[in-house]
Design an enzyme around this catalytic site. Structure first.
Site, mmCIF file in Angstrom:
data_model
loop_
_atom_site.group_PDB
_atom_site.id
_atom_site.type_symbol
_atom_site.label_atom_id
_atom_site.label_comp_id
_atom_site.label_asym_id
_atom_site.label_seq_id
_atom_site.Cartn_x
_atom_site.Cartn_y
_atom_site.Cartn_z
ATOM 1 N N ASP A 54 -2.763 -3.059 3.216
ATOM 2 C CA ASP A 54 -3.227 -3.238 4.589
ATOM 3 C C ASP A 54 -4.334 -4.279 4.649
ATOM 4 O O ASP A 54 -5.235 -4.309 3.801
ATOM 5 C CB ASP A 54 -3.758 -1.917 5.155
ATOM 6 C CG ASP A 54 -2.630 -0.981 5.576
ATOM 7 O OD1 ASP A 54 -1.459 -1.395 5.495
ATOM 8 O OD2 ASP A 54 -2.924 0.152 5.986
ATOM 9 N N GLU A 75 0.816 -1.211 0.000
ATOM 10 C CA GLU A 75 0.000 0.000 0.000
ATOM 11 C C GLU A 75 0.853 1.266 0.000
ATOM 12 O O GLU A 75 0.447 2.285 -0.529
ATOM 13 C CB GLU A 75 -0.930 0.009 1.214
ATOM 14 C CG GLU A 75 -1.967 1.118 1.182
ATOM 15 C CD GLU A 75 -3.128 0.867 2.117
ATOM 16 O OE1 GLU A 75 -3.719 1.845 2.588
ATOM 17 O OE2 GLU A 75 -3.454 -0.302 2.388
ATOM 18 N N TYR A 100 -1.149 -4.598 14.067
ATOM 19 C CA TYR A 100 -2.024 -3.786 13.201
ATOM 20 C C TYR A 100 -2.975 -2.917 14.025
ATOM 21 O O TYR A 100 -3.724 -3.430 14.860
ATOM 22 C CB TYR A 100 -2.818 -4.718 12.294
ATOM 23 C CG TYR A 100 -3.627 -4.019 11.227
ATOM 24 C CD1 TYR A 100 -2.995 -3.413 10.143
ATOM 25 C CD2 TYR A 100 -5.006 -3.969 11.298
ATOM 26 C CE1 TYR A 100 -3.728 -2.782 9.157
ATOM 27 C CE2 TYR A 100 -5.756 -3.340 10.307
ATOM 28 C CZ TYR A 100 -5.108 -2.747 9.241
ATOM 29 O OH TYR A 100 -5.839 -2.121 8.270
#
Length: 722
Positions: free
Chosen positions: A105, A9, A309
């Site tokens: 992601d 990303e 995350y």
């Protein structure tokens, strides 16, 4: 030899993936290895096409052209990142590429970033998905060893696409309708508008609130104090005469202990952090905005690989994570974490069972440290604060419950009842991790040894007066809570069960709050959020059901169902198209007016109309009132510089050599003089530091424009070209 293309990303993540995968040959926009080629997006490279794509009539904003309901939503390359898209498209079209690994992601928006690029480029070869919760070398290697079939995430893509198309249909149509109808820069959206409505509703309650006097009667019994309570258990007395009569009746009397209740209680360790809970605590403790917190967390996740995350809505772990916990505790065994971490390792403590729940983990588990240690000196001050919050919360979960004895004592004197409460700590348990006294412990007084029937002479009686207070204004922390749990704002109790996950998602709430600030619908007063006249008027002008949190919460539920294959995207979008038509019709037939009440006497240098004075999140600004003019001018910037007289923070006014710090107390100091004073005091405020600070402030001011505003300005620019 064919190779596998990996699409990340961001460049920073792409370079880390390339390093772990052994790709060592950098090129323009990608890195090549023997087996893999790693490239990256820059966030979104492809987005939904602007209205102008569907017809020249949409270059102008006219009510008669609404609603805009394209038969099929088209995609277009974002001009600012066109160069990198060309690189990625070229790789996707290359015969050298045999398959693709999506490494954006691991979430709904990350899936959309990749899939739109794939769709626009027409890529048809096999796709696999990298789905990991941390960016450590170990996690990356394990993730590539267990890649998922891309088809498993097709429903997630459908959900993400449905969200984007719904926001386009509702947001752009209602924004154009409001702007045309009232000739003002007004925007609306499925999450933004009900969030603003919550703030405005609270402000209305505060303005309507009428304070009332009340009185408490307290008696000093020597080593502790007791408070009067009526037969209904209320301590507040509405009139002073009654309070004085009670005080007279008990003055000098013995207070007899009529009831003593001791109850042993336990408080388990708090659950691990999800993003929203972390944003709340960071705002309360450090004043970080939700967006700042997310930015810091992304750095700790991507750059430092210290935390897992961040964009998660779960406060639990899955069972497969448990075997890795010892290694994670060992990774944080440094500095002042050492005593607690060492104790956990030495005593072989297990994490609380309440933290493990597979059913309560959707895409990602709670935020916890990774197995990879971090160099504390490499972290910025804000990163250390955030890292510390997560690590301490993680370590508390290895300790037993906090145990205490709650004491409630009731007394009788002069025919009236009084009470006292106290607390005796039995076992601090998980609270030893923080090594601070609990606020509740500090608020409750220490009571002597008590026995029923004992008498205590009254040494003095005090009548304490007070006024009832209105509900508190929202802070960014409490607004996040309201967005997460908006059930209280739904009048129909039967419908509250449909509220689901609330307004927006943990990953989008920060941006929604920022958009409300940058659209000048809300402003800050200290830590409190206050709606502006513009925000209050907007809520009075938008269609009623667009203000209701139930609507967007049900949308999120449907999007979640789409991601799990339990609902269809087409049915959802068909419903949204019909809803959009009704919204535009409602706006078009509304007879209310919008009034600018913040007009200055300063003319706009572009169109000549008088500018509006607004309070941006970063300082004061002047913006043009005309919807066809995009002019805006910074007036002052909020700073962290303290006044040498009253120590309040000052604002920086002016431009160039005339820039001056001004304090509310009246103190003024030229920027150059301030720099000189700091340097002579050895405090290190160099010209370089100040220049970078101002540059960052200017950048943040520029970034305050919302996507809607940018689309607005693009349309107006096109109109002028015609």
């Amino acid at each position: 030899m064919s190779k596998i293309l990996v699409l990340a990303e961001k460049p920073s993540v792409g370079k880390e993936l390339a390093r772990v995968l052994g790709c060592r040959k950098p090129a323009n926009g990608y890195i090549t290895g023997d087996k893999y080629i790693v490239t990256w997006a820059l966030g979104h490279l492809v987005t939904l096409a602007d209205p102008e794509h569907y017809g020249k009539q949409y270059k102008s904003w006219r009510m008669e052209d609404l609603p805009m309901l394209p038969d099929k939503m088209a995609l277009e390359v974002i001009p600012a990142t066109k160069k990198q898209y060309s690189v990625v498209r070229g790789l996707l079209k290359s015969e050298e590429i045999s398959s693709l690994v999506i490494a954006t992601d691991a979430g709904r928006e990350g899936e959309l970033v990749a899939r739109w690029i794939i769709q626009k480029a027409g890529f048809k070869k096999p796709i696999r998905r990298l789905w990991i919760s941390s960016q450590t070398d170990k996690a990356i290697r394990e993730g590539f060893a267990a890649l998922k079939d891309g088809k498993e995430y097709e429903n997630l893509y459908q959900s993400a696409q449905a969200r984007a198309e719904a926001d386009w249909l509702v947001g752009l149509n209602v924004t154009r309708a409001l702007t045309c109808r009232y000739n003002a820069r007004l925007t609306a959206g499925r999450v933004q508008t009900p969030t603003l409505a919550i703030i405005v509703e609270r402000e209305n309650a505060i303005r309507k609130f009428v304070p009332k006097d009340y009185y408490n009667v307290k008696a000093d019994l020597g080593s502790f104090t007791v408070t009067y309570r009526d037969k209904n258990g209320h301590s507040a007395i509405s009139d002073r005469e009654t309070a004085e009569a009670i005080a007279t009746a008990v003055k000098g009397k013995d207070f007899c202990l009529t009831s003593l209740t001791k109850t042993n209680k336990k408080t388990p360790p708090p659950n691990l952090y999800d993003l929203t809970e972390l944003q709340r605590d960071a705002n309360k403790l450090y004043g970080f905005s939700p967006k700042e917190t997310l930015s810091i967390m992304q750095s700790l996740y991507e750059r430092h690989k210290a935390l897992t995350y961040p964009r998660t809505d779960s406060r639990h772990l899955t069972e497969d994570i448990v075997p890795t916990l010892t290694e994670r505790v060992r990774a944080v065994s440094f500095g002042d974490f050492t005593p607690v971490a060492s104790r956990i390792l030495k005593e072989k403590r297990s994490i609380s069972k309440s933290c493990i729940n597979n059913a309560k983990v959707s895409d990602h588990h709670a935020i916890i440290p990774t197995e990879q240690g971090v160099n504390y000196l490499d972290l910025s001050d804000n990163e250390r604060k955030m890292y510390r919050l997560v690590v301490l919360r993680f370590l508390t979960c290895f300790f037993d419950a906090y145990q205490y004895c709650s004491i409630k004592a009731e007394f009788s004197a002069g025919g009236h009842s009084f009470y006292a409460t106290g607390r005796e700590v039995l076992e601090r348990g998980w609270k030893t991790v923080y090594d601070v006294a609990d606020e509740e412990e500090e608020e409750e007084q220490l009571l002597p040894k008590l026995a029923e029937g004992a008498a205590f002479p009254c040494e003095s009686v005090l009548i304490k007066s007070g006024k009832t207070t209105p509900p508190a204004r929202y802070t960014e922390a409490t607004l996040l809570s309201a967005m997460e749990n908006p059930g209280a704002f739904i009048e129909d109790k039967k419908m509250r069960e449909f509220i689901g996950s609330g307004l927006g998602t943990p990953a989008t709430r920060a941006d929604i709050i920022e958009k409300l600030f940058s659209s000048f619908y809300i402003e800050k007063s200290g830590k409190s959020i206050v709606p502006t006249s513009k925000g209050i008027q907007l809520i009075n002008l938008v269609p009623a059901d667009l203000k209701e949190p139930l609507l967007t919460a049900k949308w999120e539920q449907t999007l979640e169902a789409i991601s799990k294959g339990k609902a269809g995207k087409k049915d959802f979008i068909d419903e949204i198209r019909g809803y959009t038509q009704s919204l535009v019709k409602t706006v078009a037939t509304e007879e209310k007016r919008y009034v600018h009440d913040n007009i200055t006497t300063t003319p706009c240098p572009v169109c000549g109309k008088m500018l509006l004075s607004v309070n941006g999140k970063k300082g004061k600004m002047l913006v043009c009132q005309d919807r066809e003019c995009s002019y805006r001018q910074n007036v002052s910037l909020k700073t962290g510089v303290r006044c040498p007289n009253c120590h309040k923070t000052m604002e920086l006014f002016g431009e160039g050599d005339k820039r001056t710090y001004i304090c509310p107390c009246g103190y003024r100091e030229k920027l150059a003089a301030y720099q000189k004073r700091r340097e002579s005091a050895g405090e290190g405020a160099s010209k370089h530091f100040v220049r970078n600070y101002l540059k960052q402030q200017k950048k943040e001011q520029t970034e305050e424009k919302t996507a809607m505003q940018l689309a607005f300005e693009k349309a107006m620019a096109a109109k002028k070209e015609d």
